[in-house]
Design an enzyme around this catalytic site. Structure first.
Site, short mmCIF file in Angstrom:
data_model
loop_
_atom_site.label_atom_id
_atom_site.label_comp_id
_atom_site.label_asym_id
_atom_site.label_seq_id
_atom_site.Cartn_x
_atom_site.Cartn_y
_atom_site.Cartn_z
N LYS A 28 0.82 -1.20 0.00
CA LYS A 28 0.00 0.00 0.00
C LYS A 28 0.86 1.26 0.00
O LYS A 28 0.60 2.21 -0.74
CB LYS A 28 -0.94 -0.02 1.21
N SER A 29 1.92 1.27 0.82
CA SER A 29 2.79 2.45 0.90
C SER A 29 3.42 2.77 -0.45
O SER A 29 3.47 3.93 -0.88
CB SER A 29 3.91 2.21 1.92
N GLN A 177 4.65 9.48 7.36
CA GLN A 177 3.70 10.37 6.68
C GLN A 177 4.10 11.83 6.83
O GLN A 177 4.06 12.60 5.87
CB GLN A 177 2.29 10.13 7.22
N ASP A 328 1.83 -1.45 11.96
CA ASP A 328 0.55 -2.01 11.50
C ASP A 328 0.41 -3.50 11.82
O ASP A 328 -0.65 -4.08 11.58
CB ASP A 328 0.40 -1.82 9.98
N ARG A 359 -6.28 1.36 18.23
CA ARG A 359 -5.96 -0.05 17.99
C ARG A 359 -5.44 -0.75 19.24
O ARG A 359 -5.55 -1.97 19.34
CB ARG A 359 -4.94 -0.19 16.86
#
Length: 445
Positions: A28-29, A177, A328, A359
């Site tokens: 995804k990154s 990010q 993650d 989370r």
């Protein structure tokens, strides 16, 4: 918004040995970055293996809305004709990033270096997440937030800088990010933009910037940190990108193969960037049988084939400095810890509190409702492994794809089935998760 209103509950049941070969979706990154850098480059960027989950498709739509030509040319194959650094056009409507913090925050950096105004929005989950930490350095570079929801949250309107300033910025938390947003804005600034981080975060942006022709210098800073310097106003050139399989998605079949006795599963072309392999390191420390072969690289990113077999796991202590390389993966690591013998302590997980859900609390709740003894102590998660999990619980996913997948993995080896209230959000990162796991032998229903 991007997601349907229909929930999709599912149950995972005790499964026979898992076996077979699979390639999990593209990282995804890398997928987000390939689209964004392709849009900022001159010429064509051909991308193969792109993750076609909702998050990445929203980034593709946003780049199109900003003036780049973005087309799907085949299965997971895409072509981007970019507009050049600082070449974005003002979008006609708000840019909707759905559930994707990565796409939204990186695009903010890219827009901050263009003299345009754009509004950023997302779903209820993304609207609740902090954006000030991204916006603060961008404002130092000359961008301006002209409108936002309470606390600097989405929807947020950003006016890019006409003459961006290069800055030296210390990130307040280890965050790829924040770093990426500053570097992408720095592409438009004359001179050198520098980001200093106390803990090294994922370096995909730096590697891909170099792949597209930018000059990026990385130096060590302190015991665990890095200093990254980008020379502004490069001519980025379109370049081919092969997206490796996402290690954060590979984590789910990997842990499933370890906890279901007798399993023998092969995962191909998994990215092995050392800043993303904290989970594999930890699972091996726990006694996991994980063999690596066929290593190669593309666009600066290494990848390898992994063979994972059913294993007797034992509890370990995971140091806090490993957190950025597996932030993650703690949810599914907690599942592995529940099936291990002995106590596993995961330290320094404060960043888990500002993800798609809290989370840390959600992981503890997922384990408790299935009979596992778990404790949160400050930012540490402590799981008492008993070698088996009673199961039988209903897990609330809080619109979080990784909680849903972690709970389903747990159910494959628990004594009683584990139910998940909603699997619809799995599509954000791993649309093929349920059928792929079923092909390996997982019992879902």
């Amino acid at each position: 918004m991007s997601h349907s209103d229909h929930t999709a509950p599912l149950e995972a049941r005790l499964s026979a040995a898992l076996s077979g070969t699979a390639r999990v979706p593209g990282d995804k990154s890398i997928s987000h970055r390939a689209l964004i850098l392709g849009a900022l480059a001159v010429g064509e960027t051909r991308i193969s293996g792109l993750l076609e989950g909702e998050d990445v498709l929203n980034t593709a739509r946003a780049m199109r809305a900003l003036g780049a030509q973005v087309e799907r040319t085949g299965d997971c194959a895409w072509s981007v004709h970019g507009v050049g650094v600082a070449g974005f056009a003002p979008p006609a409507a708000p840019l909707d990033f759905g559930n994707s913090g990565t796409g939204c925050r990186l695009a903010m950096g890219a827009v901050a270096g263009s003299p345009i105004i754009a509004t950023f929005d997302g779903d209820a989950s993304l609207r609740s997440r902090p954006m000030r930490r991204i916006v603060d350095p961008l404002e130092q570079m000359g961008a301006r937030v002209t409108q936002s929801a309470d606390g600097g949250r989405l929807p947020l309107t950003l006016q890019g800088a006409r003459d961006p300033l290069p800055i030296t910025y210390r990130t307040p938390v280890p965050s790829a990010q924040i770093k990426s947003a500053v570097l992408l804005a720095g592409l438009s600034a004359p001179g050198v933009t520098t980001v200093i981080e106390a803990e090294a975060s994922r370096d995909h942006t730096e590697l891909m910037l170099q792949h597209f022709g930018a000059t990026v210098v990385t130096e060590p800073e302190g015991p665990h940190g890095r200093k990254i310097s980008l020379t502004g106003q490069p001519e980025l050139r379109g370049a081919p990108v092969v997206v490796p399989a996402d290690p954060s998605s590979a984590a789910f079949p990997m842990v499933a193969a370890l906890i279901v006795p007798g399993s023998d599963v092969v995962l191909t072309e998994v990215m092995t960037n050392p800043l993303r392999t904290g989970l594999i390191t930890t699972l091996r420390e726990m006694g996991g049988l994980i063999e690596e072969s066929e290593t190669r690289g593309d666009a600066g990113e290494p990848m390898a084939r992994f063979r994972i077999r059913g294993s007797q796991l034992r509890g370990v202590e995971v140091p806090p400095e490993r957190a950025p390389s597996m932030i993650d993966e703690y949810l599914v690591l907690a599942v592995a810890a529940a099936f291990a013998e002995g106590t596993t302590i995961m330290r320094g997980l404060h960043e888990l509190r500002v993800k798609e859900s809290d989370r840390l609390e959600a992981t503890a709740a997922m384990l408790r409702v299935n009979g596992v003894t778990v404790e949160i102590s400050g930012d540490d998660l402590i799981v008492e492994g008993k070698g088996h999990v009673p199961g039988g619980g209903l897990v609330a996913t809080h619109m979080d794809h990784r909680i849903a997948m972690s709970a389903l993995v747990m159910g494959l080896a628990a004594d009683k089935p584990v139910r998940v209230d909603d699997t619809a959000f799995i599509a954000t990162s791993f649309p093929d998760f349920v059928p792929m796991m079923q092909r390996l032998g997982a019992e879902f229903g």
